[in-house]
Design a protein around this motif. Structure first.
Motif, PDB file in Angstrom:
ATOM      1  N   LYS A   1       1.767  12.070   2.403  1.00 14.09           N
ATOM      2  CA  LYS A   1       2.575  11.855   3.903  1.00 14.09           C
ATOM      3  C   LYS A   1       1.870  13.073   4.530  1.00 14.09           C
ATOM      4  O   LYS A   1       1.607  14.051   4.277  1.00 14.09           O
ATOM      5  CB  LYS A   1       4.056  12.402   3.741  1.00 14.09           C
ATOM      6  CG  LYS A   1       4.516  11.844   4.915  1.00 14.09           C
ATOM      7  CD  LYS A   1       6.124  11.874   4.630  1.00 14.09           C
ATOM      8  CE  LYS A   1       6.707  11.322   5.985  1.00 14.09           C
ATOM      9  NZ  LYS A   1       8.267  10.852   6.125  1.00 14.09           N
TER      10      LYS A   1
ATOM     11  N   HIS B   1      -5.006 -15.923   5.028  1.00 14.36           N
ATOM     12  CA  HIS B   1      -4.506 -16.677   5.916  1.00 14.36           C
ATOM     13  C   HIS B   1      -5.604 -17.054   7.133  1.00 14.36           C
ATOM     14  O   HIS B   1      -5.920 -18.332   7.449  1.00 14.36           O
ATOM     15  CB  HIS B   1      -3.238 -16.269   6.482  1.00 14.36           C
ATOM     16  CG  HIS B   1      -2.256 -15.958   5.539  1.00 14.36           C
ATOM     17  ND1 HIS B   1      -1.609 -16.729   4.940  1.00 14.36           N
ATOM     18  CD2 HIS B   1      -1.624 -14.707   5.270  1.00 14.36           C
ATOM     19  CE1 HIS B   1      -0.695 -16.389   4.018  1.00 14.36           C
ATOM     20  NE2 HIS B   1      -0.562 -14.926   4.293  1.00 14.36           N
TER      21      HIS B   1
ATOM     22  N   LYS C   1      -6.232   2.235   5.057  1.00 13.28           N
ATOM     23  CA  LYS C   1      -5.381   1.027   5.232  1.00 13.28           C
ATOM     24  C   LYS C   1      -4.992   1.244   6.976  1.00 13.28           C
ATOM     25  O   LYS C   1      -4.467   2.113   7.183  1.00 13.28           O
ATOM     26  CB  LYS C   1      -4.178   1.274   4.328  1.00 13.28           C
ATOM     27  CG  LYS C   1      -4.243   0.716   2.959  1.00 13.28           C
ATOM     28  CD  LYS C   1      -2.880   1.107   2.196  1.00 13.28           C
ATOM     29  CE  LYS C   1      -3.338   1.114   0.728  1.00 13.28           C
ATOM     30  NZ  LYS C   1      -1.958   1.684   0.104  1.00 13.28           N
TER      31      LYS C   1
ATOM     32  N   TYR D   1      -3.156  -4.792  -2.679  1.00 13.48           N
ATOM     33  CA  TYR D   1      -3.068  -3.118  -2.414  1.00 13.48           C
ATOM     34  C   TYR D   1      -3.444  -2.330  -3.658  1.00 13.48           C
ATOM     35  O   TYR D   1      -3.564  -1.346  -3.820  1.00 13.48           O
ATOM     36  CB  TYR D   1      -1.595  -2.880  -2.202  1.00 13.48           C
ATOM     37  CG  TYR D   1      -0.903  -3.486  -1.037  1.00 13.48           C
ATOM     38  CD1 TYR D   1      -1.604  -3.356   0.274  1.00 13.48           C
ATOM     39  CD2 TYR D   1      -0.062  -4.402  -1.065  1.00 13.48           C
ATOM     40  CE1 TYR D   1      -1.113  -4.039   1.277  1.00 13.48           C
ATOM     41  CE2 TYR D   1       0.320  -5.276  -0.021  1.00 13.48           C
ATOM     42  CZ  TYR D   1      -0.088  -4.828   1.082  1.00 13.48           C
ATOM     43  OH  TYR D   1       0.248  -5.760   2.419  1.00 13.48           O
TER      44      TYR D   1
ATOM     45  N   ALA E   1      -1.944  -7.559   8.978  1.00 14.23           N
ATOM     46  CA  ALA E   1      -1.864  -8.685   9.854  1.00 14.23           C
ATOM     47  C   ALA E   1      -1.719  -8.151  11.441  1.00 14.23           C
ATOM     48  O   ALA E   1      -0.959  -7.393  11.460  1.00 14.23           O
ATOM     49  CB  ALA E   1      -0.759  -9.530   9.544  1.00 14.23           C
TER      50      ALA E   1
ATOM     51  N   THR F   1      -4.124   6.219   5.641  1.00 17.19           N
ATOM     52  CA  THR F   1      -3.054   4.950   6.184  1.00 17.19           C
ATOM     53  C   THR F   1      -2.765   5.353   7.651  1.00 17.19           C
ATOM     54  O   THR F   1      -2.110   6.280   7.886  1.00 17.19           O
ATOM     55  CB  THR F   1      -1.958   4.711   5.517  1.00 17.19           C
ATOM     56  OG1 THR F   1      -1.977   4.385   4.255  1.00 17.19           O
ATOM     57  CG2 THR F   1      -1.157   3.723   5.976  1.00 17.19           C
TER      58      THR F   1
ATOM     59  N   PHE G   1      -5.952  -9.556   6.842  1.00 16.49           N
ATOM     60  CA  PHE G   1      -5.182 -10.820   7.227  1.00 16.49           C
ATOM     61  C   PHE G   1      -5.136 -11.497   8.507  1.00 16.49           C
ATOM     62  O   PHE G   1      -6.170 -10.938   9.158  1.00 16.49           O
ATOM     63  CB  PHE G   1      -3.586 -10.312   7.009  1.00 16.49           C
ATOM     64  CG  PHE G   1      -3.196  -9.761   5.783  1.00 16.49           C
ATOM     65  CD1 PHE G   1      -2.555 -10.525   4.698  1.00 16.49           C
ATOM     66  CD2 PHE G   1      -3.366  -8.471   5.151  1.00 16.49           C
ATOM     67  CE1 PHE G   1      -2.411 -10.108   3.363  1.00 16.49           C
ATOM     68  CE2 PHE G   1      -3.193  -7.960   4.020  1.00 16.49           C
ATOM     69  CZ  PHE G   1      -2.577  -8.602   2.954  1.00 16.49           C
TER      70      PHE G   1
HETATM   71  C1  LIG Z   1      -0.201  -0.178   5.902  1.00 17.92           C
HETATM   72  C2  LIG Z   1       0.487  -0.943   4.834  1.00 17.92           C
HETATM   73  C3  LIG Z   1      -0.612  -1.568   3.931  1.00 17.92           C
HETATM   74  C4  LIG Z   1       1.313   0.244   3.965  1.00 17.92           C
HETATM   75  O1  LIG Z   1       0.350   1.277   3.405  1.00 17.92           O
HETATM   76  P1  LIG Z   1       0.773   2.573   2.443  1.00 17.92           P
HETATM   77  O2  LIG Z   1      -0.424   3.456   2.720  1.00 17.92           O
HETATM   78  O3  LIG Z   1       1.304   2.149   1.358  1.00 17.92           O
HETATM   79  O4  LIG Z   1       1.764   3.051   3.414  1.00 17.92           O
HETATM   80  P2  LIG Z   1       3.581   3.298   3.448  1.00 17.92           P
HETATM   81  O5  LIG Z   1       4.084   1.921   3.054  1.00 17.92           O
HETATM   82  O6  LIG Z   1       3.941   4.399   2.509  1.00 17.92           O
HETATM   83  O7  LIG Z   1       3.974   3.521   5.006  1.00 17.92           O
HETATM   84  C5  LIG Z   1       3.355   4.832   5.516  1.00 17.92           C
HETATM   85  C6  LIG Z   1       4.475   4.973   6.768  1.00 17.92           C
HETATM   86  O8  LIG Z   1       4.075   4.116   7.821  1.00 17.92           O
HETATM   87  C7  LIG Z   1       5.014   3.226   8.177  1.00 17.92           C
HETATM   88  N1  LIG Z   1       4.522   2.046   8.570  1.00 17.92           N
HETATM   89  C8  LIG Z   1       4.088   1.114   7.432  1.00 17.92           C
HETATM   90  N2  LIG Z   1       3.384   0.060   8.014  1.00 17.92           N
HETATM   91  C9  LIG Z   1       3.724   0.305   9.243  1.00 17.92           C
HETATM   92  C10 LIG Z   1       3.476  -0.569  10.600  1.00 17.92           C
HETATM   93  N3  LIG Z   1       2.807  -1.776  10.273  1.00 17.92           N
HETATM   94  N4  LIG Z   1       3.824  -0.067  11.533  1.00 17.92           N
HETATM   95  C11 LIG Z   1       4.518   0.995  11.835  1.00 17.92           C
HETATM   96  N5  LIG Z   1       4.822   1.999  10.802  1.00 17.92           N
HETATM   97  C12 LIG Z   1       4.345   1.390   9.453  1.00 17.92           C
HETATM   98  C13 LIG Z   1       6.243   3.538   7.115  1.00 17.92           C
HETATM   99  O9  LIG Z   1       7.478   2.963   7.506  1.00 17.92           O
HETATM  100  C14 LIG Z   1       5.843   4.789   6.519  1.00 17.92           C
HETATM  101  O10 LIG Z   1       6.711   5.636   7.395  1.00 17.92           O
HETATM  102  P3  LIG Z   1       7.356   7.049   6.725  1.00 17.92           P
HETATM  103  O11 LIG Z   1       6.260   7.880   6.272  1.00 17.92           O
HETATM  104  O12 LIG Z   1       8.197   7.169   7.894  1.00 17.92           O
HETATM  105  O13 LIG Z   1       8.197   6.504   5.570  1.00 17.92           O
HETATM  106  C15 LIG Z   1       1.642  -1.850   5.257  1.00 17.92           C
HETATM  107  O14 LIG Z   1       2.921  -0.878   5.744  1.00 17.92           O
HETATM  108  C16 LIG Z   1       1.254  -2.917   6.012  1.00 17.92           C
HETATM  109  O15 LIG Z   1       1.187  -2.760   7.400  1.00 17.92           O
HETATM  110  N6  LIG Z   1       1.421  -3.867   5.323  1.00 17.92           N
HETATM  111  C17 LIG Z   1       1.248  -5.258   6.095  1.00 17.92           C
HETATM  112  C18 LIG Z   1       0.435  -6.282   5.047  1.00 17.92           C
HETATM  113  C19 LIG Z   1       0.244  -7.579   5.767  1.00 17.92           C
HETATM  114  O16 LIG Z   1      -0.498  -7.583   6.726  1.00 17.92           O
HETATM  115  N7  LIG Z   1       1.038  -8.580   5.352  1.00 17.92           N
HETATM  116  C20 LIG Z   1       1.013  -9.810   5.906  1.00 17.92           C
HETATM  117  C21 LIG Z   1       0.892 -10.950   4.685  1.00 17.92           C
HETATM  118  S1  LIG Z   1       1.251 -12.430   5.318  1.00 17.92           S
END
Ligand SMILES: CC(C)(COP(=O)(O)OP(=O)(O)OC[C@H]1O[C@@H](n2cnc3c(N)ncnc32)[C@H](O)[C@@H]1OP(=O)(O)O)[C@@H](O)C(=O)NCCC(=O)NCCS
Length: 217
Positions: free
Chosen positions: A215, A123, A184, A21, A169, A200, A142
């Protein structure tokens, strides 16, 4: 002990570790891109890819482990060869290389797809990248990501992903749409419309929830 020393040296001499990130940070851009800008060709980007994997994956212990154990590297390297042949008008052999690579890595990249520098596929299993997809530099994705068509379009029918985008993912990005730079896509999202830079998006269908970290209601 020796192995740890070697890997520590490797990191210090090449890049420091960073979370996926953090890829929008200046440190990342200068660390990885500046060092290797002048390299081109099938083999030239290989060292750069090693640096990329070392940089992103906290579990990576050294270049040998990455070369042997990381399907993302194998898939990208195979793609460089199949894409090279595809661009010279060949069709059967590049497709065969792509399918062979899928058999070993679980990652299917069509030989026609255009992929920039330092793509990090973590992965990897279940990743599908379509023929007219275009991926910029420093993109992270991912497992189970699809850059696919909707089935309704012909010609350019797969997404264009700009520099620094992160696709989590299970996300499906469908159609000739654009993911803006440093955007993202949340895990399991289904993206059907253009995503602005630094946004995002989450959910099905995906909606913008942040832009530049702020937000969006
Ligand atoms: C998108 C992501 C990268 C986060 O991005 P970010 O810009 O930092 O966004 P935030 O974490 O602040 O989330 C923003 C909002 O979306 C929501 N949200 C985040 N990911 C979400 C998802 N996959 N599905 C639904 N809602 C999601 C959060 O709850 C937050 O909601 P809120 O505004 O009500 O608090 C992360 O949420 C994600 O999906 N990570 C997964 C990474 C991955 O694939 N990992 C696998 C490793 S094996």
């Amino acid at each position: 002990m020796n192995a740890i020393k070697k890997s520590d040296n490797y990191i210090q001499n090449n890049t420091e570790k960073a979370s996926v990130y953090e890829i929008t940070s200046d440190r990342y851009r200068t660390d990885l891109s500046m060092k290797t800008e002048k390299r081109n060709g099938i083999f030239a980007g290989f060292k750069e890819l090693l640096d990329t994997y070392m940089y992103h994956d906290p579990a990576a212990t050294g270049p040998v482990s990455i070369i042997v154990n990381y399907p993302g590297i194998h898939a990208i390297f195979s793609h460089r060869i199949s894409h090279f042949l595809y661009n010279r008008g060949m069709r059967f052999l590049p497709r065969f290389i792509s399918q062979l690579s899928r058999f070993f890595t679980g990652i299917e990249i069509h030989p026609g797809a255009q992929i920039g520098k330092r793509l990090f596929i973590d992965h990897g299993m279940g990743v599908v990248i379509g023929e007219t997809a275009e991926i910029g530099n420093d993109v992270v994705m991912f497992h189970q990501v699809t850059l696919g068509g909707t089935g309704k379009e012909k010609g350019k029918r797969h997404p264009t992903v700009h520099d620094g985008a992160v696709i989590a993912a299970g996300a499906k990005v469908l159609g000739a749409i654009t993911l803006g730079h440093d955007s993202k896509v949340g895990a399991n999202a289904v993206v059907l419309k253009n995503v602005p830079p630094e946004a995002t998006v989450v959910g099905i269908p995906a909606k913008v929830v942040r832009i530049g970290g702020k937000k969006v209601d």
